[in-house]
Every structure is written in structure tokens, then in C-alpha cells.
Design a protein around this motif. Sequence first.
Motif, PDB file in Angstrom:
ATOM      1  N   GLN A 158     -55.906  47.862 -32.813  1.00 20.07           N
ATOM      2  CA  GLN A 158     -57.131  47.774 -33.322  1.00 20.07           C
ATOM      3  C   GLN A 158     -56.862  46.991 -34.809  1.00 20.07           C
ATOM      4  O   GLN A 158     -57.805  46.282 -35.100  1.00 20.07           O
ATOM      5  CB  GLN A 158     -57.676  49.340 -33.720  1.00 20.07           C
ATOM      6  CG  GLN A 158     -58.132  49.999 -32.259  1.00 20.07           C
ATOM      7  CD  GLN A 158     -58.344  51.406 -32.513  1.00 20.07           C
ATOM      8  OE1 GLN A 158     -57.726  52.129 -33.392  1.00 20.07           O
ATOM      9  NE2 GLN A 158     -59.462  52.044 -32.170  1.00 20.07           N
ATOM     10  N   VAL A 159     -55.999  47.158 -35.421  1.00 19.24           N
ATOM     11  CA  VAL A 159     -55.692  46.394 -36.929  1.00 19.24           C
ATOM     12  C   VAL A 159     -55.575  45.059 -36.235  1.00 19.24           C
ATOM     13  O   VAL A 159     -56.468  44.119 -37.219  1.00 19.24           O
ATOM     14  CB  VAL A 159     -54.397  47.142 -37.395  1.00 19.24           C
ATOM     15  CG1 VAL A 159     -54.096  46.294 -38.793  1.00 19.24           C
ATOM     16  CG2 VAL A 159     -54.703  48.588 -37.748  1.00 19.24           C
ATOM     17  N   SER A 160     -54.838  44.588 -35.382  1.00 20.66           N
ATOM     18  CA  SER A 160     -54.603  43.410 -34.927  1.00 20.66           C
ATOM     19  C   SER A 160     -56.030  42.635 -34.759  1.00 20.66           C
ATOM     20  O   SER A 160     -56.137  41.458 -34.975  1.00 20.66           O
ATOM     21  CB  SER A 160     -53.713  43.261 -33.824  1.00 20.66           C
ATOM     22  OG  SER A 160     -53.607  42.084 -33.357  1.00 20.66           O
ATOM     23  N   SER A 161     -56.879  43.591 -33.856  1.00 15.47           N
ATOM     24  CA  SER A 161     -58.176  42.970 -33.700  1.00 15.47           C
ATOM     25  C   SER A 161     -59.045  42.479 -34.911  1.00 15.47           C
ATOM     26  O   SER A 161     -59.708  41.581 -35.030  1.00 15.47           O
ATOM     27  CB  SER A 161     -59.078  44.007 -32.765  1.00 15.47           C
ATOM     28  OG  SER A 161     -60.396  43.439 -32.560  1.00 15.47           O
ATOM     29  N   ILE A 162     -59.038  43.583 -35.989  1.00 16.32           N
ATOM     30  CA  ILE A 162     -59.642  43.253 -37.038  1.00 16.32           C
ATOM     31  C   ILE A 162     -58.986  41.939 -38.084  1.00 16.32           C
ATOM     32  O   ILE A 162     -59.791  41.259 -38.331  1.00 16.32           O
ATOM     33  CB  ILE A 162     -59.535  44.487 -38.214  1.00 16.32           C
ATOM     34  CG1 ILE A 162     -60.301  45.614 -37.523  1.00 16.32           C
ATOM     35  CG2 ILE A 162     -59.879  44.387 -39.609  1.00 16.32           C
ATOM     36  CD1 ILE A 162     -60.250  47.017 -38.117  1.00 16.32           C
ATOM     37  N   ASN A 163     -57.667  41.931 -37.852  1.00 15.31           N
ATOM     38  CA  ASN A 163     -57.059  40.897 -38.689  1.00 15.31           C
ATOM     39  C   ASN A 163     -57.745  39.607 -37.992  1.00 15.31           C
ATOM     40  O   ASN A 163     -57.740  38.566 -38.536  1.00 15.31           O
ATOM     41  CB  ASN A 163     -55.493  40.892 -38.391  1.00 15.31           C
ATOM     42  CG  ASN A 163     -54.830  39.769 -39.196  1.00 15.31           C
ATOM     43  OD1 ASN A 163     -54.759  39.911 -40.518  1.00 15.31           O
ATOM     44  ND2 ASN A 163     -54.202  39.229 -38.572  1.00 15.31           N
ATOM     45  N   SER A 164     -57.769  39.396 -36.883  1.00 16.22           N
ATOM     46  CA  SER A 164     -58.019  38.128 -35.920  1.00 16.22           C
ATOM     47  C   SER A 164     -59.518  37.796 -36.274  1.00 16.22           C
ATOM     48  O   SER A 164     -59.875  36.663 -36.519  1.00 16.22           O
ATOM     49  CB  SER A 164     -57.852  38.233 -34.610  1.00 16.22           C
ATOM     50  OG  SER A 164     -56.485  38.808 -34.185  1.00 16.22           O
ATOM     51  N   ASP A 165     -60.303  38.723 -36.390  1.00 20.91           N
ATOM     52  CA  ASP A 165     -61.452  38.420 -36.227  1.00 20.91           C
ATOM     53  C   ASP A 165     -62.632  38.863 -37.387  1.00 20.91           C
ATOM     54  O   ASP A 165     -63.902  38.771 -37.567  1.00 20.91           O
ATOM     55  CB  ASP A 165     -62.472  38.981 -34.950  1.00 20.91           C
ATOM     56  CG  ASP A 165     -61.786  38.413 -33.724  1.00 20.91           C
ATOM     57  OD1 ASP A 165     -61.636  36.992 -33.687  1.00 20.91           O
ATOM     58  OD2 ASP A 165     -61.452  39.141 -32.907  1.00 20.91           O
ATOM     59  N   GLY A 166     -62.190  39.404 -38.462  1.00 20.50           N
ATOM     60  CA  GLY A 166     -62.519  39.867 -39.729  1.00 20.50           C
ATOM     61  C   GLY A 166     -63.876  40.873 -39.586  1.00 20.50           C
ATOM     62  O   GLY A 166     -63.594  41.862 -38.739  1.00 20.50           O
TER      63      GLY A 166
END
Length: 312
Positions: A253-261
Amino acid sequence: MKRFLSSRIANFASRAACAALCGGLLTATAQAAPLIGLYTFEGANGNFANVVDASGNGKNPTFYEQGLVSVTTGGQGYQGEAAKFAPTGSWFNPAPNAAQNSGGGFTVGIDISPSKGDLTIGGWLKLSPTSATTQNPKYTFFSHDDGCWDRGLWLDAAAGNWQTTGGSNCTGPRNTGATMTLNDWHLVVVSMAGINASLYIDGVLKSTTVSDDYGTTAPDLRFGAFDRSGGTEPWEGLMDNLFVFSSALTAGQVSSINSDGLAGIQRVAGLAGDPSASVPEPSSLLLVALAAGALGWSRRKPSALSSAQRSE
């Protein structure tokens, strides 16, 4: 009779396609995390008094130090606008207004005590020191301390890394070993399960340390300053798209946020679709293909019957 059979086949095919596809999607989609606070700083027109909680939960800022925190204009944030923290030439802010019992930064009505359950706090940070830092150069992301090292996170310039604060028996900060370059945007996330705090920088897990409380009576979450009574260790620079989830986010989930703001935050919160998390299982894909073939055959059959009937 033939038309009746064709209709039944078409109906079966449609239901099979939906069952296979929808069922696959539902079983493959991750459960949304509960978003309880979101601060994008859009629409404030440079006035921090206009900042609201974009999550819709009404956790609007309850205090901010005018002149020390403001909102940018002209798109200076990570995405759009950002909160700007501007200390006045010292490692601590001027004496706070005693009636408000707060120093620098801003507070929101979210209790981050471990007793309230798992929690994740994050956002995009840009550290740009401009004031003298000859004493105690610490730059606070968040805290709710009222003395004796309650839960929080700051960058200690002297130690050269991020430190989590908070612990029983008034124990001090804990070095994480994680660093961050100046004058650049970075996603900083702390995912807290119990008293264990996992620190992510730019989507990468850097450390897991302890972040607890020492009998704090300060329920409000403060961004950009540490000590509740004095506003010490202020942030210098910008913060954008700050978020608070009432669960411990996973690495994915953190990676998803990092990728797409901001779009990533919305997907993790279940506020927008996430195609990458909604892939049907292989068996479901096979059923979809078979159902689609049956549906196509059933649709062609009535046309053939009609042609035959017209030729009679």
C-alpha cells in the motif's frame, strides 16, 4: 422452440460471464484502508485558515501559528499547493499564545496514542533549512508530545538521520539510520502497529523501531513542531498531501501511494478504482472466455434462424 433455447443460452452466458468476472474481481481486490485525515492544501488561496480535511471526516486544522505556517500559491507543492513552514531564525519558535497552549506548526483533532489502535501517518516532505541551526537542529514531521519524549518523528541533523520518539520510562529518541536529502520531495510514511513503527522513505522500508507514549495528555496530532507547550524542533520547508489512516499500511500500500501520489492515497482508501489490484484469477479468466464464446454463438443463432425463416 429454437428461439427459446437461444434466449436461455444467452441468459446463461451473460450470468456466467458476470459471475466469473465479478467474482474474480472481488476475491482479488485488497480491502480498503480507513482514511481518517487528508490535507492536500488545495483551494486555500494562500490562506491557511481555509485548509480543510479532504477526507470528509471534518478533522480540520484547529490551530496554526500565523506567520510560521502558511499555504503556497502558484503550484509549489508536490502536487499543486503545500503547507509552508517558516521558523524565524532559531531552533525554536517564539513563545506560543498561552491561551491556545500551542507553538509552531498546526494541529488536527486526531489522537495518535497507541491505545487508539494501529495508525499510519505520511506525506510528501521537502526540508529546506534557512534558519540558524547551531543549537539542537531537529526538524519535526509530526508529534503530540507534552513532555518526556511522547510519540513522534523528526529528522536529527546532528545525528544525520530520522529518529522516532516515544517510550516508556521517558526513554529518548531512537535512530532509524534513514536519511533524506535536502531541498527535494520525499514520501515519508510511518506505519504503526501497536508500538512498533515502520518507517518508509520513498516507498522503501528503512527501519522498524518503537514509538510509544509516556503518559501524554495531548490528544491532538501536530504537524511541523514537537513540544506541545513550546512548539520546539520546527519543520523548515514544505509538506504536501498529508494523510492519516487508522490502520497500519502494508509495504504494498505504501508503494502504491509512492508511485501515484494523491491518486494512490485515494485507491488505498477505496475512494477510486485500482486496476492493478483487481485482476481475476486464471480460472475466472477461463470462465469468462467460455462464457463470452457461448454468448457470441447464442447471438448469432437467432440471426441465422431469422434468415432461414425469411427464405421460406
